[in-house]
Design a protein around this motif. Sequence first.
Motif, mmCIF file in Angstrom:
data_model
loop_
_atom_site.group_PDB
_atom_site.id
_atom_site.type_symbol
_atom_site.label_atom_id
_atom_site.label_comp_id
_atom_site.label_asym_id
_atom_site.label_seq_id
_atom_site.Cartn_x
_atom_site.Cartn_y
_atom_site.Cartn_z
ATOM 1 N N GLU A 213 0.792 -1.226 0.057
ATOM 2 C CA GLU A 213 -0.037 -0.021 0.001
ATOM 3 C C GLU A 213 0.819 1.098 0.090
ATOM 4 O OE1 GLU A 213 -0.324 -2.466 2.000
ATOM 5 O OE2 GLU A 213 -2.495 -3.233 2.058
ATOM 6 N N ALA A 214 1.920 1.223 0.765
ATOM 7 C CA ALA A 214 2.972 2.466 0.750
ATOM 8 C C ALA A 214 3.418 2.596 -0.640
ATOM 9 C CB ALA A 214 3.878 1.934 1.828
ATOM 10 N N ASP A 215 3.872 1.720 -1.233
ATOM 11 C CA ASP A 215 4.681 1.608 -2.518
ATOM 12 C C ASP A 215 3.537 2.100 -3.747
ATOM 13 O OD1 ASP A 215 6.853 0.625 -1.517
ATOM 14 O OD2 ASP A 215 6.369 -1.462 -2.183
ATOM 15 N N GLN A 216 2.311 1.936 -3.578
ATOM 16 C CA GLN A 216 1.347 2.216 -4.369
ATOM 17 C C GLN A 216 0.883 3.866 -4.221
ATOM 18 O OE1 GLN A 216 -0.072 0.563 -7.002
ATOM 19 N NE2 GLN A 216 -0.567 2.656 -7.502
ATOM 20 N N VAL A 217 1.056 4.250 -2.818
ATOM 21 C CA VAL A 217 0.692 5.575 -2.390
ATOM 22 C C VAL A 217 1.882 6.630 -3.362
ATOM 23 C CG1 VAL A 217 0.702 7.633 -0.733
ATOM 24 C CG2 VAL A 217 -0.446 5.158 -0.527
ATOM 25 N N LEU A 218 3.219 5.988 -2.959
ATOM 26 C CA LEU A 218 4.485 6.795 -3.630
ATOM 27 C C LEU A 218 4.213 6.804 -5.067
ATOM 28 C CD1 LEU A 218 7.514 5.540 -1.829
ATOM 29 C CD2 LEU A 218 6.490 7.820 -1.811
ATOM 30 N N GLU A 219 3.800 5.934 -5.677
ATOM 31 C CA GLU A 219 3.679 5.838 -7.240
ATOM 32 C C GLU A 219 2.415 6.734 -7.735
ATOM 33 O OE1 GLU A 219 3.125 1.826 -8.612
ATOM 34 O OE2 GLU A 219 5.160 1.170 -7.784
ATOM 35 N N ASP A 220 1.377 6.642 -6.988
ATOM 36 C CA ASP A 220 0.244 7.683 -7.198
ATOM 37 C C ASP A 220 0.826 9.151 -6.991
ATOM 38 O OD1 ASP A 220 -1.504 5.481 -7.633
ATOM 39 O OD2 ASP A 220 -2.297 5.516 -5.943
ATOM 40 N N LEU A 221 1.647 9.183 -5.807
ATOM 41 C CA LEU A 221 2.055 10.570 -5.573
ATOM 42 C C LEU A 221 2.957 11.375 -6.839
ATOM 43 C CD1 LEU A 221 2.681 13.129 -3.827
ATOM 44 C CD2 LEU A 221 4.306 11.890 -2.752
ATOM 45 N N LEU A 222 3.772 10.558 -7.186
ATOM 46 C CA LEU A 222 4.852 10.916 -8.147
ATOM 47 C C LEU A 222 4.064 11.156 -9.685
ATOM 48 C CD1 LEU A 222 7.946 9.058 -7.093
ATOM 49 C CD2 LEU A 222 7.294 11.530 -6.874
ATOM 50 N N GLU A 223 3.092 10.163 -9.892
ATOM 51 C CA GLU A 223 2.162 10.524 -11.022
ATOM 52 C C GLU A 223 1.538 11.649 -11.098
ATOM 53 O OE1 GLU A 223 -1.130 8.185 -13.748
ATOM 54 O OE2 GLU A 223 -0.332 7.159 -11.956
ATOM 55 N N ALA A 224 0.853 12.038 -9.843
ATOM 56 C CA ALA A 224 0.008 13.243 -9.855
ATOM 57 C C ALA A 224 1.244 14.485 -9.576
ATOM 58 C CB ALA A 224 -0.637 13.375 -8.527
ATOM 59 N N ASP A 225 2.096 14.357 -9.050
ATOM 60 C CA ASP A 225 3.059 15.333 -8.883
ATOM 61 C C ASP A 225 4.556 14.899 -8.934
ATOM 62 O OD1 ASP A 225 4.346 17.837 -7.941
ATOM 63 O OD2 ASP A 225 3.748 17.675 -5.854
#
Length: 357
Positions: A213-225
């Motif tokens: 879940e942590a890895d997915q959040v980081l990937e989502d963050l860098l995709e958005a920003d």
Amino acid sequence: NVSYLLEGSVRKVGDTVRITAQLVSTRDGYHLWSDTYDRKMDDIFLIQDEISQKIAQQLQLSLGPDMWASTEPARDVDMQAYELYLEGRELVHKRDSESLERATMLFDRSLRLDANFAPSHAMLAIGRMLQIQINDIDRQEALHIASQRLARANELDPELAEYHAGMALFSNYSNNSAAATEHARQALALRPNYSDAMIWLEVAYMKSRHYSEADQVLEDLLEADPLNLIGRINYIERLNQLGRSSEAHRHADLLMKIDKVRGMWAHGETSLAYQGHIAESLRWELLAGKEYGLHSPRVSEAFRLAGEFGEARRAGESPVIMLSEGRREEVAAVAIQIVERSEGTFWARLNAGILLF
């Protein structure tokens, strides 16, 4: 992949602001919509709503009444207090000692002008908590101040995204990962792609060992920003933890485009801690030293690890260098001085304990 780009400019003359905005298709550069707004500063929130609604209409989006309700100010806001808040918020994103010190001063000034402006209460709390690690301020005092500011923000606006983000950070400091996760999710429900909320959600997941879940959040963050500083740093650290150091170096290159020195430090840390390449690490630390200053702890540490104690001392004497040279009595004296000078802050006690051990 971005389909549309919002471009614009803001010009302020006295108490009047002119906002020019245009919506452009990234596929062919076609201008889908453009408009200019001349308004008094006292209705800036209405301008924000007006522009966002027009863009939504052009994109044929249906954001629903709840979205519009969340952007409506609950009351009139002192515009100078609002401007100070915006300036402070931008400084918080830089995550360095000077910027955080300046940001907390701006939030404090904002609240002197408008004591009931909830976002400044929440951001002052966040700023103080971030200073615990970056500015080495007293942990307990900072958390006490933060809890008071967050409580006040909640009284004024319980649906404030910054309040829930602040509570996520506070809960992480308090080792309450469940509460941190819940508050971060609430912040993101109120403001999708809120980068700091995503960062503190990732931290909460890591603390509770929900690694996927942590890895997915980081990937989502860098995709958005993609230009998010802390998100990129955390992602590099995570790649290294997973043994993907080659990828970590590639992301350190990207980090250098955001923050040159921190990108070099990331290269140096990856080379040393995860690949065991002392010479390569020293090269990166020296390059960073030319930008940041050769008399820095990181350059000193790189020389120390290379066994160049003389060069390490020239870059900056440190207790760790003394310890490496067997100067234990001097180390003990320095450890005691650290605690006395710092009035017992958390990081000072930790560092002193490590030295004495």
